[in-house]
Motif scaffolding. Structure first.
Motif, mmCIF file in Angstrom:
data_model
loop_
_atom_site.group_PDB
_atom_site.id
_atom_site.type_symbol
_atom_site.label_atom_id
_atom_site.label_comp_id
_atom_site.label_asym_id
_atom_site.label_seq_id
_atom_site.Cartn_x
_atom_site.Cartn_y
_atom_site.Cartn_z
ATOM 1 N N ARG A 122 4.741 -16.000 -2.895
ATOM 2 C CA ARG A 122 4.098 -14.927 -3.521
ATOM 3 C C ARG A 122 3.128 -13.936 -2.765
ATOM 4 N N PRO A 123 2.198 -14.765 -2.184
ATOM 5 C CA PRO A 123 1.563 -14.000 -1.154
ATOM 6 C C PRO A 123 2.385 -13.443 -0.190
ATOM 7 N N ARG A 124 3.140 -14.294 0.355
ATOM 8 C CA ARG A 124 4.358 -13.655 1.474
ATOM 9 C C ARG A 124 4.968 -12.418 1.012
ATOM 10 N N ASN A 164 -5.780 -7.215 -9.134
ATOM 11 C CA ASN A 164 -6.747 -7.971 -8.813
ATOM 12 C C ASN A 164 -6.098 -9.167 -8.254
ATOM 13 N N SER A 165 -5.027 -9.736 -8.930
ATOM 14 C CA SER A 165 -4.445 -10.969 -8.204
ATOM 15 C C SER A 165 -3.630 -10.671 -7.192
ATOM 16 N N VAL A 166 -2.939 -9.360 -7.143
ATOM 17 C CA VAL A 166 -2.207 -9.146 -6.112
ATOM 18 C C VAL A 166 -3.251 -8.837 -4.688
ATOM 19 N N ASN A 167 -4.051 -8.027 -4.974
ATOM 20 C CA ASN A 167 -5.218 -7.922 -3.911
ATOM 21 C C ASN A 167 -5.765 -9.185 -3.219
ATOM 22 N N SER A 168 -5.985 -10.149 -4.212
ATOM 23 C CA SER A 168 -6.316 -11.491 -3.785
ATOM 24 C C SER A 168 -5.362 -12.164 -3.022
ATOM 25 N N ALA A 169 -4.019 -12.199 -3.520
ATOM 26 C CA ALA A 169 -3.049 -12.850 -2.720
ATOM 27 C C ALA A 169 -2.814 -12.203 -1.433
ATOM 28 N N LEU A 170 -3.106 -10.776 -1.356
ATOM 29 C CA LEU A 170 -2.903 -10.119 -0.178
ATOM 30 C C LEU A 170 -4.028 -10.712 1.034
ATOM 31 N N GLN A 171 -5.307 -10.898 0.431
ATOM 32 C CA GLN A 171 -6.347 -11.316 1.249
ATOM 33 C C GLN A 171 -6.059 -12.599 2.056
ATOM 34 N N GLY A 209 -3.981 -16.037 6.405
ATOM 35 C CA GLY A 209 -3.326 -16.922 6.764
ATOM 36 C C GLY A 209 -2.418 -16.413 7.950
ATOM 37 N N MET A 210 -2.220 -15.246 8.166
ATOM 38 C CA MET A 210 -1.528 -14.788 9.269
ATOM 39 C C MET A 210 -2.367 -14.587 10.542
ATOM 40 N N ILE A 240 4.234 -8.484 2.607
ATOM 41 C CA ILE A 240 5.435 -7.562 3.171
ATOM 42 C C ILE A 240 5.535 -6.443 2.417
ATOM 43 N N LEU A 241 5.341 -6.433 1.134
ATOM 44 C CA LEU A 241 5.509 -5.287 0.325
ATOM 45 C C LEU A 241 4.455 -4.457 0.563
ATOM 46 N N ARG A 242 3.292 -4.637 0.739
ATOM 47 C CA ARG A 242 1.814 -3.851 0.900
ATOM 48 C C ARG A 242 1.865 -3.466 2.422
#
Length: 325
Positions: A140-142, A167-174, A179-180, A146-148
């Motif tokens: 899901r963070p992956r 907020n959850s998406v932004n947290s996952a994105l960070q 990780g990258m 990619i989407l963002r």
């Protein structure tokens, strides 16, 4: 009929297929980034089109037909990952990694933004270093990354797709970006090959000549101290010049004779396809494909793929004896 269709319920199967096929290549590349495997991406695009046809009545025209297909494709990727790869890659290697032919990447549409930054993002996010790093993220963070960061979707659209809050998406994105950074070379300029310049082409030429001659001594002078070498799906990641050179010697590469090479390109990186002479066949048959990442005039990564990848890359199935072409 335009791709911004309002009522798919009125579209027959042939017309629907025509609309969907316009987006096949970009959806395929999207699934490839998510999955790291060309074959899995192919299967997932087929699944995407099947799901889209079966659920065509659910398209309400609130987004473009293209965006609707991306939503279905992303969910199809997440379903495959949950079913087949519940755990992300670890240790810096991706055993299911497969190359993506440049000749197929050339089919991608230019898109709305084709400035230098957009071109750089498109190139960097298809290179093997990026694809490998992405496979180390949880699914899901992956998808959020990619989407963002690749497709440029607004956070609210990603949240709707994933069934999460913004907020959850932004947290996952960070978390995904962090990780990258762990798995990509330290600086952006260190992991993008960019357009091949004369120095890069010369280095690839020297690498090819030394490989055909199986001259490990010459090859070692072209490697950076921290060079990495892998050969998916064979397990094992060799890091450092000594480790890579010793692996070549242990495999008996320095004793191999009868090689020929054909230049090619995959994942927007230079590559060399090697063929090995087979007396019984009276021809050179596919051996391996070496994909190179070059930084500052030295080889920083070699990803070696097996002969089963030759047909997909449009390479000859054999080369005739020299002097008989």
């Amino acid at each position: 009929m335009s791709a911004d269709v309002r009522d798919l319920a009125e579209v027959d199967e042939s017309e629907f297929s025509g609309l969907a096929q316009r987006h096949r290549r970009e959806l395929h590349v999207h699934c490839y980034r998510m999955l790291g495997s060309y074959e899995d991406a192919e299967d997932t695009v087929q699944e995407t089109f099947l799901r889209a046809w079966r659920r065509r009545e659910t398209f309400e025209g609130r987004s473009t037909f293209r965006a609707w297909l991306y939503r279905i494709a992303t969910n199809a990727c997440l379903d495959l990952l949950a079913r087949c790869r519940p755990e992300p890659a670890t240790g810096g290697e991706v055993r299911w990694l497969q190359p993506y032919p440049d000749r197929l990447l050339d089919e991608l549409p230019a898109g709305d933004a084709d400035g230098p930054e957009a071109v750089a993002v498109a190139r960097e996010t298809i290179e093997l270093a990026y694809v490998v790093a992405v496979q180390h993220l949880a699914p899901r963070p992956r998808a959020a990354l990619i989407l963002r960061d690749v497709l440029g979707w607004p956070a609210r659209d990603v949240a709707e797709l994933l069934g999460d809050s913004v907020n959850s998406v932004n947290s996952a994105l960070q978390r995904a970006r962090a990780g990258m950074r762990e798995h990509l070379p330290a600086a952006r300029q260190d992991w993008t090959g960019g357009d091949e310049d004369a120095a890069t082409r010369e280095l690839v030429r020297r690498f090819t000549e030394a490989s055909v001659a199986t001259d490990i001594g010459r090859l070692s002078t072209m490697l950076r101290d921290d060079v990495r070498c892998s050969m998916p799906p064979t397990p094992g990641l060799h890091v450092g010049r000594d480790a890579v050179v010793n692996d070549w010697i242990e495999d008996g590469f320095d004793q191999m004779t009868g090689l020929r090479a054909v230049p090619t390109a995959v994942n927007r990186q230079p590559a060399v396809a090697f063929y090995h002479w087979r007396e019984r066949e009276n021809a050179y048959l596919p051996l391996t494909i070496d994909v190179l990442r070059i930084t500052g005039g030295a080889i920083t990564e070699i990803t070696i793929f097996h002969d089963d990848q030759f047909p997909r890359l449009g390479l000859p199935e054999r080369l005739p004896a020299e002097g008989t072409e």
